[in-house]
Design a protein around this motif. Structure first.
Motif, mmCIF file in Angstrom:
data_model
loop_
_atom_site.group_PDB
_atom_site.id
_atom_site.type_symbol
_atom_site.label_atom_id
_atom_site.label_comp_id
_atom_site.label_asym_id
_atom_site.label_seq_id
_atom_site.Cartn_x
_atom_site.Cartn_y
_atom_site.Cartn_z
ATOM 1 N N GLN A 1 0.824 -1.250 0.009
ATOM 2 C CA GLN A 1 0.046 -0.154 -0.005
ATOM 3 C C GLN A 1 0.727 1.345 -0.130
ATOM 4 N N TYR A 2 0.671 2.052 -0.833
ATOM 5 C CA TYR A 2 1.282 3.356 -0.864
ATOM 6 C C TYR A 2 0.755 4.181 -0.220
ATOM 7 N N ALA A 3 1.266 5.031 0.824
ATOM 8 C CA ALA A 3 0.618 6.227 1.320
ATOM 9 C C ALA A 3 1.016 7.637 0.634
ATOM 10 N N THR A 4 0.243 8.519 0.901
ATOM 11 C CA THR A 4 0.419 9.805 0.109
ATOM 12 C C THR A 4 1.619 10.716 0.489
ATOM 13 N N ILE A 5 2.262 11.483 -0.182
ATOM 14 C CA ILE A 5 3.355 12.634 0.186
ATOM 15 C C ILE A 5 2.650 13.345 0.895
ATOM 16 N N THR A 6 1.556 14.097 0.579
ATOM 17 C CA THR A 6 0.761 15.008 1.166
ATOM 18 C C THR A 6 -0.542 14.957 1.477
ATOM 19 N N THR A 7 -1.058 15.590 2.378
ATOM 20 C CA THR A 7 -2.549 15.097 2.809
ATOM 21 C C THR A 7 -3.288 15.522 1.493
ATOM 22 N N GLU A 8 -4.425 14.647 1.489
ATOM 23 C CA GLU A 8 -5.384 14.728 0.340
ATOM 24 C C GLU A 8 -4.750 14.819 -1.173
ATOM 25 N N ARG A 9 -3.489 14.580 -1.286
ATOM 26 C CA ARG A 9 -2.759 14.656 -2.506
ATOM 27 C C ARG A 9 -2.901 15.948 -3.132
ATOM 28 N N THR A 10 -2.922 17.088 -2.251
ATOM 29 C CA THR A 10 -3.086 18.230 -2.748
ATOM 30 C C THR A 10 -1.767 19.055 -3.126
ATOM 31 N N ALA B 1 2.765 1.425 5.361
ATOM 32 C CA ALA B 1 3.147 1.959 4.209
ATOM 33 C C ALA B 1 4.288 1.400 3.626
ATOM 34 N N PHE B 2 4.396 0.892 2.109
ATOM 35 C CA PHE B 2 5.695 0.060 1.754
ATOM 36 C C PHE B 2 6.435 1.397 0.786
ATOM 37 N N ALA B 3 5.752 2.417 0.404
ATOM 38 C CA ALA B 3 6.304 3.501 -0.207
ATOM 39 C C ALA B 3 5.389 4.550 -0.234
ATOM 40 N N PHE B 4 5.773 5.908 -0.826
ATOM 41 C CA PHE B 4 5.074 7.025 -0.746
ATOM 42 C C PHE B 4 4.863 7.653 -2.184
ATOM 43 N N SER B 5 3.504 7.938 -2.540
ATOM 44 C CA SER B 5 3.365 8.807 -3.882
ATOM 45 C C SER B 5 2.229 9.691 -3.954
ATOM 46 N N ASN B 6 2.263 10.727 -4.687
ATOM 47 C CA ASN B 6 1.083 11.326 -4.940
ATOM 48 C C ASN B 6 0.591 11.075 -6.315
ATOM 49 N N ASP B 7 0.459 9.684 -6.555
ATOM 50 C CA ASP B 7 0.504 9.329 -8.067
ATOM 51 C C ASP B 7 -0.821 10.009 -8.716
ATOM 52 N N GLY B 8 -0.576 10.510 -10.043
ATOM 53 C CA GLY B 8 -1.736 11.113 -10.547
ATOM 54 C C GLY B 8 -1.697 12.575 -10.548
ATOM 55 N N SER B 9 -1.040 13.096 -9.494
ATOM 56 C CA SER B 9 -0.583 14.596 -9.210
ATOM 57 C C SER B 9 0.798 14.835 -9.053
ATOM 58 N N GLY B 10 1.489 15.380 -9.806
ATOM 59 C CA GLY B 10 2.755 15.855 -9.882
ATOM 60 C C GLY B 10 2.898 16.971 -8.598
ATOM 61 N N ILE B 11 3.955 17.020 -7.762
ATOM 62 C CA ILE B 11 3.907 18.045 -6.627
ATOM 63 C C ILE B 11 4.539 19.220 -7.164
ATOM 64 N N GLN B 12 3.725 20.243 -7.294
ATOM 65 C CA GLN B 12 4.073 21.464 -8.133
ATOM 66 C C GLN B 12 4.875 22.437 -7.297
ATOM 67 N N ASN B 13 5.111 22.507 -6.087
ATOM 68 C CA ASN B 13 5.922 23.591 -5.325
ATOM 69 C C ASN B 13 7.261 22.882 -5.163
ATOM 70 N N THR B 14 8.527 23.449 -5.387
ATOM 71 C CA THR B 14 9.743 22.605 -5.258
ATOM 72 C C THR B 14 10.023 22.618 -3.871
ATOM 73 N N ALA B 15 9.603 23.800 -3.086
ATOM 74 C CA ALA B 15 10.039 23.573 -1.560
ATOM 75 C C ALA B 15 9.214 22.468 -0.959
#
Length: 427
Positions: free
Chosen positions: A120-129, A144-158
């Motif tokens: 099971q992937y967990a998200t990188i950010t809450t609600e994948r926002t 969780a075995f890994a982290f991803s916001n799959d379907g949404s690239g993380i737009q903010n560099t910081a």
């Protein structure tokens, strides 16, 4: 139940050789010739190919939230039908697995309802926002075995830099869907002459490569295990090749459909050809093949993304992105690349089994050796069959490969020593 698999063909020293395999208490107990086991059920494999169970790092089960498209049960049955014994479930479901309770719930449900092993992937950010980071140590502890916001690239560099530093500390992979939203401009297929001919808005290669270049720089600075999902462009392959040579801890995957098709293969404005990233140019497709062969691309993952028939029977302007792949990945790749001598069978199994298990540190997957769990796929390499909609165990039929004739049909899939799929079994 214990099983004695007789007369299977195993890859031994790069050659297919007849060999027996004994499964006892869910594990491989013996490999050899003329094995006997009075207490085991004997299955004559009649020379069919015995492989380590396939490993798919990228699957969408749609459960919870969109169970009319797929469920844990149907998605895992589809995986077993394709010879997969481990799949990674992406977190773009509702509710999102971004907290301890939800991750624990998903891990428990995967175990109870799935017929294959499910990471099971967990998200990188809450609600994948893409805004607030999750509690990475807590979600790792929750399963969780890994982290991803799959379907949404993380737009903010910081945000991405902070995520990489935090994920590096917990020692799990960060799997990225690389896509710069500001460059999409409503595109639905690859930008190029075919999009112009069809009168459809295009998605440029830069949508992928601009964010990938940023992320590779951040991965070098943070040391995170950065895994790139569904690489699709020649420029991306070169960026990753250069990053690996520079010592960046980067791995990546490519999908079967990006290896098999280019945008020139899209016959009309057909929603079944709409996927993200889109089918790219023939130049890009060839670069992906070269990237696999030279080790730049580490593995193949399906990005199995089921949708309803009604959703995909629309113009590409309205249809959702996504294509199914679990049930036909091996047979399509075997037929189009191994039988044509572009890949060897050993290479294909490495990319579909051993290598994904290795890069995600799945210690009990991707192996056929005594003492390991009996996660095994058996394929008929010799007799052609036709991929049909009625044969699919997924709820989704959204693929242009329906009615294609191929070799490499799955005969059996064993998960922890028990039959999860059997050719000719009931749906």
């Amino acid at each position: 139940m214990d099983y004695l698999l007789k007369n299977g063909r195993l890859l031994i020293n790069d050659h297919l050789q007849i060999c027996d395999l004994l499964i006892t208490d869910g594990k491989i107990a013996a490999l050899g010739n003329d094995l006997t086991a009075a207490a085991a059920t004997t299955l004559d494999l009649q020379g069919n190919f015995v492989s380590p169970g396939l490993v798919d790092l990228h699957v969408h089960l749609r459960d919870p939230g969109q169970t009319y498209k797929e469920t844990i049960r149907t998605g895992s049955l589809a995986a077993a039908h394709g010879g997969f014994t481990f799949i990674g479930a992406m977190p773009n479901v509702t509710p999102v697995p971004d907290n301890v309770q939800q991750v624990q719930t998903m891990v428990q449900r995967n175990r109870a309802e799935g017929v294959v092993h499910i990471g099971q992937y967990a998200t990188i950010t809450t609600e994948r926002t893409g805004r607030q980071l999750v509690d990475f140590p807590a979600l790792k502890a929750a399963g969780a075995f890994a982290f991803s916001n799959d379907g949404s690239g993380i737009q903010n560099t910081a945000t991405m830099e902070q995520a990489m530093r935090a994920v590096a500390e917990v020692g799990l992979p960060l799997a990225a869907h690389v896509e710069d939203d500001s460059l999409i401009h409503g595109g639905v297929m690859n930008a190029g002459t075919r999009a112009e001919q069809l009168g459809l808005p295009g998605i440029s290669n830069t949508v992928e490569t601009a964010q990938l270049a940023r992320d590779l720089a951040l991965a070098q600075a943070t040391g995170v295990h950065y895994h790139v999902c569904h690489v699709s462009t020649a420029e991306s392959v070169q960026l990753i090749r250069d990053a690996k040579e520079a010592g960046v801890n980067v791995t990546c995957e490519v999908t079967p459909h990006h290896l098999l098709l280019s945008d020139q293969d899209i016959p009309a404005d057909d929603g079944n050809y709409k996927m993200n990233p889109p089918l790219r140019s023939e130049h890009d497709r060839q670069a992906l093949i070269v990237g696999l062969l030279d080790g730049t691309i580490d593995c193949i993952a399906t990005d199995h993304a089921p949708h309803s028939d009604a959703e995909k029977q629309q113009s590409m302007r309205q249809a959702p992105f996504g294509i199914i792949g679990s049930e036909m990945a091996f047979s399509l790749l075997y037929t189009n690349f191994v039988k044509t001598r572009i890949f060897t069978l050993k290479q294909l199994i490495n990319w579909l089994s051993q290598k994904p298990a290795q890069i995600f540190q799945l210690a009990t997957s991707g192996q056929l050796s005594v003492g390991q769990p009996a996660d095994i796929a058996v394929f008929d390499l010799d007799h052609p069959y036709q991929i049909t909609a009625v044969s699919l165990l997924s709820k989704g039929h959204n693929t242009p490969f329906i009615d294609t004739q191929v070799c490499g049909e799955t005969v059996y899939t064993f998960v922890a020593g028990q039959i999860a799929y059997q050719r000719g079994g009931t749906k």
